[in-house]
Each structure stands twice: as structure tokens, then as C-alpha cells.
Design a protein around this motif. Structure first.
Motif, short mmCIF file in Angstrom:
data_model
loop_
_atom_site.label_atom_id
_atom_site.label_comp_id
_atom_site.label_asym_id
_atom_site.label_seq_id
_atom_site.Cartn_x
_atom_site.Cartn_y
_atom_site.Cartn_z
N ARG A 133 8.27 -3.87 -5.32
CA ARG A 133 7.04 -4.65 -5.48
C ARG A 133 6.29 -4.29 -6.76
NH1 ARG A 133 5.04 -5.23 -0.92
NH2 ARG A 133 3.04 -5.99 -1.65
N GLN A 136 2.25 -4.69 -7.63
CA GLN A 136 1.57 -5.56 -6.68
C GLN A 136 0.98 -4.72 -5.54
OE1 GLN A 136 3.64 -9.22 -5.63
NE2 GLN A 136 5.16 -8.78 -7.20
N PRO A 149 -1.34 -9.03 -5.84
CA PRO A 149 0.05 -9.36 -5.50
C PRO A 149 0.40 -10.80 -5.87
CG PRO A 149 -1.32 -9.34 -3.54
CD PRO A 149 -2.18 -8.83 -4.65
N SER A 150 1.69 -11.09 -5.90
CA SER A 150 2.17 -12.43 -6.25
C SER A 150 3.18 -12.87 -5.19
CB SER A 150 2.83 -12.41 -7.63
OG SER A 150 1.89 -12.13 -8.64
#
Length: 582
Positions: A133, A136, A149-150
Motif C-alpha cells: 500500500r 496510503q 489512500p487511493s
């Protein structure tokens, strides 16, 4: 629609259809619209909400050009974070796991050749610390070095028609010492054999090689002498040119495969390669057989309005041009596998790239397996980019917190190194960047202990510690090497340093959160940057440095550029300092 450029510039086909644009989007009990490929957390998506849902759904309609009928229709995704399942006309056509890498599905038999529907179901466990991750953050708000985050689609989606005979992949391996390039390729399983593959190589629009080979097998290779051209008198004439940041010469390639029956072209792919060599010798990094000092920027690849997706293709180009204008010759991508369009511009403009993978946080055997699988997909995607000179995997023991004396985590780090070396012998590899290194081609260390401007004693400790390997430990937070590993004459690079933030008031409540590793007034920055780099340049053991960082990202305000990627300082002033080291 902002992102309309061809998404895969080093494996380009003429026929394609972009599916970026407005899609329906569902999360929780909400239904809205989203601009693909921007994630819902970003402003450019049209939503801009920091969602708490782990499950989201995209829906859209599209048509396939009638003239494509009779060919194999493939749908391609640049990257979707994290797990996804794709449906065409309510039928599942495939699934994929991994938020950094591309995937595609053959969808011909699911089409009705009228109005087609697509549904993409995405699961992105926002609090799962075992999946890659990167930066994020899993909490409600960003802080320290952790960002928004995405979730979901964050690179382009597109269609392309393929004949039964087509290229699955093409790899170029240059050898500047021999003046050759090895071309390896694989044809599709349904290819009609035997068939002919035609290769044309050009340099600055001048033909260097044109030939063909009869293929009885789907996987083949040929080696082409690109540095020699036969002159009219029978003698050989040297025409080879190297790729470098100062002279980013690219050889253009067109490869065609015929259909095995009529001899007509079934597939045509345009690509390119650069003749460049990276190796280590006598404790130094060499580019094209010459010592080459690394002057890098730590690049997170974030944009204020669009997070991990650049607003436009031009933004990748502009970033590289701005970095070079400040006298940097490359970047260390950080905790993110960048869009191929960035790598294309790095190839085109001449910018070294240390490729990186997003980290996971909690070590389990399953997490290690997931990381390794996705990392192999990264290398397969990006093997042909001459700008990439280093594969970097773990960062500061993230995901392997007991690596210093835990044999399982050490073995994981070592296995990453040897696996990469076994499939790519042309690049340098770092298994753990920062400290607690096990095995690697570069001794990569992180240190922000240069001291505040007023702390002359700490700055002197920093400067003196950079002068020998024995004293480096004084300014590194953890042991340089994991237990049982030791220095083996690798080049030493200060792969994170600086992180200087400006003493400026931020808007609203953000003021308390804005930070850097040290702070200074804006009018004092150039003098401070000169002081920092003077200590670095004075070190005879260093083969380069990486300054933290290229741009501000959310609350982390230690960039040379703002979070909108504008200069904070005159670029020529930074360049004047960087140019002091050749």
C-alpha cells in the motif's frame, strides 16, 4: 476527458479505443459519477471524498468499432487498486489482484456488438497492512509521512483489437560493449505457425536494420548489431549512440508478425530501446563505462488535485523538465510504481529512474508471496525502459521489521534480490534501502541528521560521518547491515537526505501538521541547501545522493516544489549548487 494519450508508449498499436471518462460509481449506499482514471478520493474524480468503504463498483457503457469484428477484442487496465473483478454484459471475464500493475482480458465472446456494458467491482481493504500500500494511510486523516489512500481505477482503461497472431511481449536487452541489442518476443498461443516476424530499427529516422525471420515456435529471439553499418566500400562504419541523461538517444523499432497464410501483417507494434549500460566497478556506479554521480530527487508521485494519477500526460513531462532544470539527473521513485507515461518521458528526456515497489506493513508468508508476485509483474512491465537503472524493493525494513536478526525476513529480502538478478542482469538491485541491508548492489543509506541551521555541531558530525563507512553509523537510525551481512565494496549512496521545510504559516488548521525533518526561513533555504550538499560533495565515499523531496505532499512540506508542482525557488540557484559536483 483528461487522459487520452496512448497508455503503453513502448508497446504501441495503432488501433485502440480509450474508455477513460465519466463512469457511474457506487460506494456504500451512494450512487454518483466519477471521472476515470482518477480515484474517488481525488478532486479531479468529481467526488473528492475520503471514503471508508472497502468495496466500490464502476459501471459504464461502450461500443466496439464495427470494423473490429472478426478480431480478438481485449480490454486493458493500467492499474486498479487493489482486487477487482470485471464483468462484460453481466458475465465475469476475469479477476486481478495487485494495485500497481496492468492486466487485460479477452472479451470477444462476451460482446453483443451493440451497446456493451462493463462493471468493475473493486475491493480495497483500507486497513489491511499485509498488502502493498506504500504511503496510503489507513487512518481517517493524513499525518506525518502518510497520505490519502487511493481506491480503485487509477490508470487508463482501453480496448484494442488483435488478430489471432499477435505479440504477447517484446523485450530489448542492449549490450554497448558488443554494440548489439537482443530482441526476445513471444507470439500468442493462437498464432498460425510458421509465420514471419519483420523487424525495423531506426535511429533519428535513419534505418539501422531491417530484416525478418521465419518462426516455427511462439517464443523466439534475435541479436542485432546496431553499432555497425556496412558502408558501400564493404568496410564497417561506427554509427552507435548511447542513451544518457545528457544525450537521451532512442532507437525506434517497428515489429510486424504476418498471419502465416497470406503473408499479410497480422500485428504491428511500435517500440523503442536505448543503448545504455549500468554497472559497478571499484565501489562506483558506472553509466556507459564511465563513473556517473547520482543526483536524485525522492519522488512520491502525488498531485494535490488528483493524488497518485497525474492530471495530464504533460504533467509527467513538466516534472522531469523541472527536475533537470534544477540540476538533478534522476529520481528515486518512492513507495509507488509509476505510470508508464512517466517512464516514457524519462526515456525521452533523459532522466534516471530508481524504480520502487509499494511496501506492505505486516510480515506474513502470504504477504511476502503477494509482494513478490506483483513485483515480478512490475519488472515484466518496465524491463524495456532505459531510464530505469535500479530495481529497489524494500524501504527502511518496512514490512520486515525484524529483519536485523530474523532469518525468515532476511531470507525474504535476499530472495527478492536474487530473483531479480536471475531475470535481469543489466540493472542494479537493492533489496532493502536505508539500513539493515542484507545483500545488494548499492549500500543505500538514509540520514536526515544534518542538523538545524543553528546547530553547527550536529552539522559537523554529519559532514565528518559521511567521510568513511565506519562513521556512517553515527548518522543512521539503525544498523547499516542486518546481522550476518556486511559491506562488500558496494557504491555508497545517500538515498534519503535533506527534507528541509520552510517556516511558513499554513492555511487553517493545517499549520500544526505541516512539517519537515528540519525547518528554515524561505530566504535562507539556498544557503542551507548549499551547506547540506557541500558536506555531501566533500565525501569521497559517496557515489550520489537523493534529496527529500521533489514536491510537497499534503502535510509533508519539504519539497523543492509546491504541492501544485510549482517552483519554490529559482531553479538556476539549485542547479548552480548541484553543478558543483560532476
Amino acid at each position: 476527458m483528461r487522459r487520452t494519450e496512448y497508455p503503453r508508449p513502448n508497446f504501441k498499436r495503432e488501433k485502440w479505443k480509450c474508455l477513460n471518462g465519466v463512469w457511474k460509481f457506487y460506494y456504500g449506499n451512494k450512487k454518483t459519477e466519477i471521472e476515470v482514471p482518477f480515484v474517488c478520493q481525488s478532486q479531479l474524480s468529481g467526488i473528492g471524498e475520503r471514503i471508508t468503504e472497502d468495496f466500490v463498483v464502476y459501471e459504464n457503457e461502450f461500443t466496439v468499432p464495427k470494423e473490429w469484428k472478426g478480431e480478438e477484442i481485449r480490454i486493458n487496465f493500467g492499474a486498479v487498486d487493489y482486487r477487482c473483478c470485471v464483468y462484460i454484459n453481466n458475465q465475469c471475464v476475469g479477476t486481478h489482484i495487485g494495485g500497481q500493475t496492468p492486466f487485460s482480458f479477452q472479451i470477444t465472446r462476451y460482446l453483443n456488438w451493440n451497446r456493451e456494458t462493463i462493471r468493475v467491482e473493486v475491493e480495497d481493504p483500507l486497513t489491511d497492512e499485509t498488502i502493498p500500500r506504500g504511503k496510503q494511510f489507513w487512518e481517517d486523516t493524513s499525518k506525518f509521512i502518510w497520505y490519502t489512500p487511493s481506491t480503485g481505477i487509477w490508470q487508463s482503461v482501453w480496448l484494442e483489437p488483435l488478430s489471432k497472431t499477435h505479440f504477447e511481449w517484446i523485450y530489448f536487452t542492449p549490450d554497448i560493449d558488443e554494440g548489439t541489442v537482443k530482441i526476445e518476443y513471444k507470439l500468442s498461443e493462437a498464432s498460425k505457425l510458421p509465420c514471419r516476424v519483420h523487424v525495423k530499427i531506426s535511429l533519428e529516422q535513419n534505418e539501422v536494420f531491417h530484416g525478418n525471420m521465419l518462426c516455427d515456435e511462439r517464443q523466439n529471439s534475435l541479436t542485432v548489431d546496431v553499432f555497425q553499418n556496412k558502408a558501400l566500400n564493404g568496410a564497417f562504419h561506427f554509427v552507435g549512440k548511447y542513451w544518457s541523461p545528457e544525450n537521451p538517444i532512442l532507437y525506434d523499432v517497428v515489429m510486424k508478425a504476418d498471419d502465416g497464410d497470406t503473408g499479410n501483417a497480422a500485428d504491428e507494434v511500435a517500440s523503442y530501446f536505448g543503448m545504455r549500460k549500468i554497472h559497478i566497478e571499484n565501489g562506483k556506479i558506472y553509466l556507459n563505462n564511465q563513473p556517473y554521480y547520482q543526483k536524485l530527487l525522492l519522488d512520491q508521485g502525488y498531485w494535490k488535485e488528483s493524488l497518485i494519477t497525474a492530471p495530464t500526460d504533460a504533467d509527467y513531462k513538466n516534472d522531469i523538465q523541472k527536475a533537470k532544470a534544477m540540476g538533478f539527473n534522476g529520481c528515486r521513485k518512492h513507495e509507488k510504481v509509476e505510470d508508464p507515461r512517466f517512464l516514457y518521458w524519462a526515456d525521452k528526456l533523459g532522466f534516471l529512474v530508481w524504480e520502487a515497489m509499494a511496501s506492505f506493513w505486516v510480515y506474513t508468508p502470504q504477504a511476502a508471496e503477494t509482494f513478490m508476485k506483483e513485483w515480478m509483474e512490475v519488472i515484466n512491465r518496465d524491463y524495456n525502459h532505459p531510464s530505469i537503472i535500479v530495481w529497489g524493493m524494500l524501504n527502511e525494513s518496512w514490512g520486515t521489521p525484524q529483519i536485523y536478526d530474523n532469518s525468515q525476513q532476511q531470507d525474504f529480502s535476499k530472495s527478492l534480490y536474487y530473483m531479480v538478478k536471475s531475470i535481469d542482469s543489466t540493472r542494479l538491485v537493492i533489496s532493502n534501502d536505508g539500513w539493515e541491508m542484507t545483500v545488494g548492489d548499492i549500500c543505500a543509506i538514509h540520514s536526515y541528521k544534518h542538523g538545524e541551521k543553528e546547530d553547527k555541531r550536529q552539522h559537523e558530525v554529519f559532514a565528518q560521518s559521511l567521510k568513511s563507512l565506519k562513521t556512517l553509523a553515527n548518522i543512521v537510525d539503525k544498523n547499516l547491515f542486518a546481522k550476518g551481512s556486511e559491506y562488500k565494496n558496494q557504491p555508497v549512496v545517500l538515498t534519503e537526505c535533506g527534507g528541509i521545510s520552510l517556516k511558513e504559516k499554513a492555511a487553517d488548521s493545517q499549520e500544526e501538521q505541516n512539517w519537515g525533518y528540519t525547518t528554515i526561513k524561505k530566504e535562507e533555504f539556498i544557503e542551507e541547501y548549499d551547506r547540506l550538499t557541500a558536506a555531501i560533495f566533500d565525501s569521497e565515499i559517496l557515489s550520489g545522493f537523493c534529496y527529500t523531496q521533489f514536491t510537497d505532499v499534503e502535510q509533508e512540506t519539504n519539497g523543492l516544489l509546491t504541492d501544485t508542482h510549482e517552483y519554490k525557488f529559482k531553479p538556476e540557484e539549485i542547479k548552480r549548487i548541484n553543478d558543483q559536483k560532476k
